[in-house]
Design a protein around this motif. Structure first.
Motif, short mmCIF file in Angstrom:
data_model
loop_
_atom_site.label_atom_id
_atom_site.label_comp_id
_atom_site.label_asym_id
_atom_site.label_seq_id
_atom_site.Cartn_x
_atom_site.Cartn_y
_atom_site.Cartn_z
N PRO A 77 -10.36 -22.52 32.62
CA PRO A 77 -9.49 -23.67 32.35
C PRO A 77 -8.04 -23.25 32.17
O PRO A 77 -7.76 -22.15 31.67
N THR A 78 -7.13 -24.11 32.56
CA THR A 78 -5.72 -23.87 32.32
C THR A 78 -5.35 -24.33 30.92
O THR A 78 -6.12 -25.05 30.26
N GLU A 79 -4.18 -23.92 30.45
CA GLU A 79 -3.70 -24.38 29.15
C GLU A 79 -3.59 -25.90 29.13
O GLU A 79 -3.91 -26.54 28.12
N ARG A 80 -3.16 -26.46 30.24
CA ARG A 80 -3.02 -27.92 30.31
C ARG A 80 -4.37 -28.60 30.16
O ARG A 80 -4.48 -29.63 29.48
N GLU A 81 -5.41 -28.05 30.78
CA GLU A 81 -6.74 -28.64 30.67
C GLU A 81 -7.27 -28.55 29.25
O GLU A 81 -7.91 -29.50 28.75
N TYR A 82 -7.02 -27.45 28.57
CA TYR A 82 -7.41 -27.35 27.16
C TYR A 82 -6.66 -28.39 26.32
O TYR A 82 -7.23 -29.02 25.42
N ASN A 123 -17.84 -47.11 30.52
CA ASN A 123 -16.40 -46.85 30.31
C ASN A 123 -16.18 -45.86 29.17
O ASN A 123 -15.07 -45.76 28.64
N ASN A 124 -17.24 -45.13 28.81
CA ASN A 124 -17.17 -44.16 27.70
C ASN A 124 -17.01 -42.73 28.20
O ASN A 124 -17.23 -41.78 27.46
N MET A 125 -16.61 -42.55 29.48
CA MET A 125 -16.58 -41.22 30.07
C MET A 125 -15.21 -40.88 30.65
O MET A 125 -14.53 -41.75 31.21
N VAL A 126 -14.83 -39.59 30.50
CA VAL A 126 -13.62 -39.10 31.18
C VAL A 126 -13.97 -37.78 31.86
O VAL A 126 -14.89 -37.07 31.45
N HIS A 127 -13.19 -37.46 32.87
CA HIS A 127 -13.42 -36.28 33.69
C HIS A 127 -12.13 -35.47 33.72
O HIS A 127 -11.11 -35.95 34.20
N ILE A 128 -12.18 -34.26 33.16
CA ILE A 128 -10.98 -33.41 33.10
C ILE A 128 -11.15 -32.25 34.08
O ILE A 128 -12.05 -31.41 33.92
N THR A 129 -10.31 -32.19 35.07
CA THR A 129 -10.31 -31.08 36.02
C THR A 129 -9.01 -31.12 36.81
O THR A 129 -8.39 -32.18 36.93
N ASN A 183 -9.34 -38.13 34.51
CA ASN A 183 -9.76 -39.32 35.24
C ASN A 183 -10.67 -40.13 34.33
O ASN A 183 -11.70 -39.63 33.88
N CYS A 184 -10.27 -41.35 34.04
CA CYS A 184 -11.03 -42.19 33.11
C CYS A 184 -12.14 -42.93 33.86
O CYS A 184 -12.05 -44.14 34.09
N CYS A 185 -13.13 -42.19 34.23
CA CYS A 185 -14.24 -42.78 34.96
C CYS A 185 -15.42 -41.81 34.96
O CYS A 185 -15.29 -40.65 34.56
#
Length: 518
Positions: A49-54, A196-202, A207-209
């Motif tokens: 992970p990048t610092e931004r992702e953390y 609508n309770n899920m987010v995806h970080i990459t 991404n709020c989906c």
């Protein structure tokens, strides 16, 4: 009573079945759940992970404001990421209970507990509800099944000048018993999807989906457990943990399986493929007959499965192909009977493997993939030569997936390596704690440097790889070992050929990954 809120994190897996099952169970019991899918899995370009992702992860946890945070730690491939993520979460949210779960946490509980407050072992659909009750004060933590935790002890250890006793605190690890396995899988709610309770970080973005909804492939399991005991797999030790706690291999009903698929089909408008992640897909004729009839009528999409050499039956394969079977992946693991039996604990013979390949060929399965675990400290040049000769006898068409041996923590292959003196426990730890980029580094099995034996190993690995191609296998007798010894320049020709084919396959696989097909 205040509603309890749980945040679950899936690591390097945007489809994370275990996390989704727990979410459904918690919501069914009236609790609130948020899910974060952190980082996508990509074996072709694995990255930390990048610092931004953390930063985005911590921001989402603040926004969720959970009463409990759970992290699924399934694999040692990303254990260093799991440790670093855990350090940041515990430092930032020190008042929020932080829990590890998953296969890695189950097999290595004491070490895992260094990075979390509590640890849940095994299958936890029911046990996680007990854990929530404990946090709500409704039961003692010592009465939560599957839970491992540190319990503080107060001891009177010394007396100071004014004669008062100084109390010192210590802690001991408490490991509660495992709950019996759920015998009837149909009682477990379907994995959570599309809320609508899920987010995806990459990719430095949030991404709020639910990433599953937009995919063109759906992953599921119609069963749990494996009947075999391969040394490199966690299944053997999971079996030992659950001894006496119910059947290890369990099958869902066809009706329940179809209902989940219909749910997925209704939510995924671009659905094109189904992946069954059962350890080994069902070989019970009655179940398969009912399945193919329902699947053709209600789903009618290509699907992929995992198989085992001793579980491949002609009538079963014929029915599955008729229903839409597109791909089967079967682990051969090695062509040396010694390696298979003594090192990998695999019972099948060469003759059974060859007959299995004939069944798949005659059934006309569109894509047959055989897995091989090569590049291990146990194998000799002669073992690789045996693998080549076995592959030459396999019925075409087939593709090969050649892997290096990874020593998964808590599996028997570790003990085999130490007992045979090929690696020490210190060596194993170093391998397992490498950064994720190194864990998934390119498998350069066609290169050769160093000794004559190194060159011979590379030669046979190239020959093994080329057996899957029709035109090259017909030329194989030309490239036999004695000719290689007399004309080493052939090595460069073969390596160039293998390299080219491998690059083409990797490019094709990368394209399929972008489409969500692999």
């Amino acid at each position: 009573m205040k509603k309890f809120k749980v945040l679950l994190i899936g690591l390097y897996n945007s489809k994370a079945l275990g996390v989704r099952y727990l979410s459904s169970v918690l919501q069914q019991a009236g609790h609130e759940v948020d899910i974060i899918y952190f980082k996508d899995f990509n074996s072709l370009n694995a990255s930390s992970p990048t610092e931004r992702e953390y930063e985005l992860l911590l921001e989402q946890i603040r926004k969720s404001a959970p009463d409990m945070i759970g992290l699924s730690v399934m694999s040692s491939f990303y254990i260093e990421v799991a440790k670093e993520m855990s350090r940041r979460i515990r430092q930032t949210f020190s008042e929020t209970p932080f829990i590890w779960g998953g296969v890695y946490a189950t097999l290595i509980p004491d070490e895992s507990l260094e990075y979390c407050d509590y640890l849940m072992r095994g299958e936890c659909e029911e046990a996680i509800l007990e854990l929530v009750e404990a946090f709500q004060g409704q039961r003692a933590f010592t009465n939560v099944a599957n839970l491992t935790f540190r319990q503080k002890q107060i001891t009177s250890s010394s007396t100071v000048a004014n004669s008062s006793t100084v109390a010192s605190s210590a802690s001991e690890i408490i490991t509660n018993d495992l709950r019996p396995l759920t015998a009837h899988l149909d009682t477990i709610p379907f994995p959570d999807m599309g809320g609508n309770n899920m987010v995806h970080i990459t990719g430095d973005k949030v991404n709020c989906c639910d990433p599953q909804v937009s995919s063109i492939s759906y992953e599921m399991s119609a069963s749990r457990g494996c009947p075999y005991v391969c040394s490199y797999c966690s299944s053997l030790n999971m079996k030992r943990l659950y001894k006496g706690k119910g059947p290890f291999v369990r099958q869902r009903s066809v009706q329940n399986t179809m209902e989940e698929l219909l749910m997925a089909k209704s939510k995924m408008k671009n659905l094109r493929m189904v992946w069954f992640w059962d350890e080994i897909f069902a070989d019970d004729e009655e179940w398969v007959q009912e399945f193919v009839t329902a699947y053709k009528k209600e789903i009618n999409l290509p699907f992929n499965i995992w198989g085992h050499p001793l579980k491949i039956k002609k009538n079963i394969m014929d029915m599955l192909v008729d229903a839409g079977l597109h791909q089967i992946v079967v682990g051969l693991q090695h062509g040396s009977p010694r390696i298979r039996k003594e090192i990998y604990f695999r019972p099948e013979t060469d003759e059974q493997i060859i007959e299995m390949s004939k069944v798949l060929s005659e059934a006309k399965v569109p894509e047959v993939i055989f897995d091989l675990i090569l590049d291990s400290p146990f194998e000799s040049v002669e073992d690789l030569e045996m693998t080549y000769h076995l592959c030459m006898k396999l019925h075409k068409p087939f593709k090969l997936q050649m892997h290096g041996l990874h020593f998964l923590p808590g599996t028997d292959i570790e003990k085999v390596a130490v007992r045979k003196g090929v690696l020490s426990w210190e060596d194993l730890k170093k391998q397992q704690n490498r950064p994720i980029e190194e864990q998934y580094r390119s498998f350069l099995w066609w290169t050769h440097t160093g000794s004559h034996e190194d060159r011979e190993r590379a030669y046979w690995k190239i020959m093994i790889y080329l057996t899957q191609f029709g035109w090259t296998s017909r030329m194989m007798p030309v490239f036999q070992r004695d000719l290689f010894k007399r004309k080493p320049e052939l090595m460069n020709i073969l390596r160039t050929s293998a390299n080219g084919w491998n690059l083409m396959r990797r490019a094709s696989r990368k394209a399929l990954m972008k489409l969500g097909l692999t």
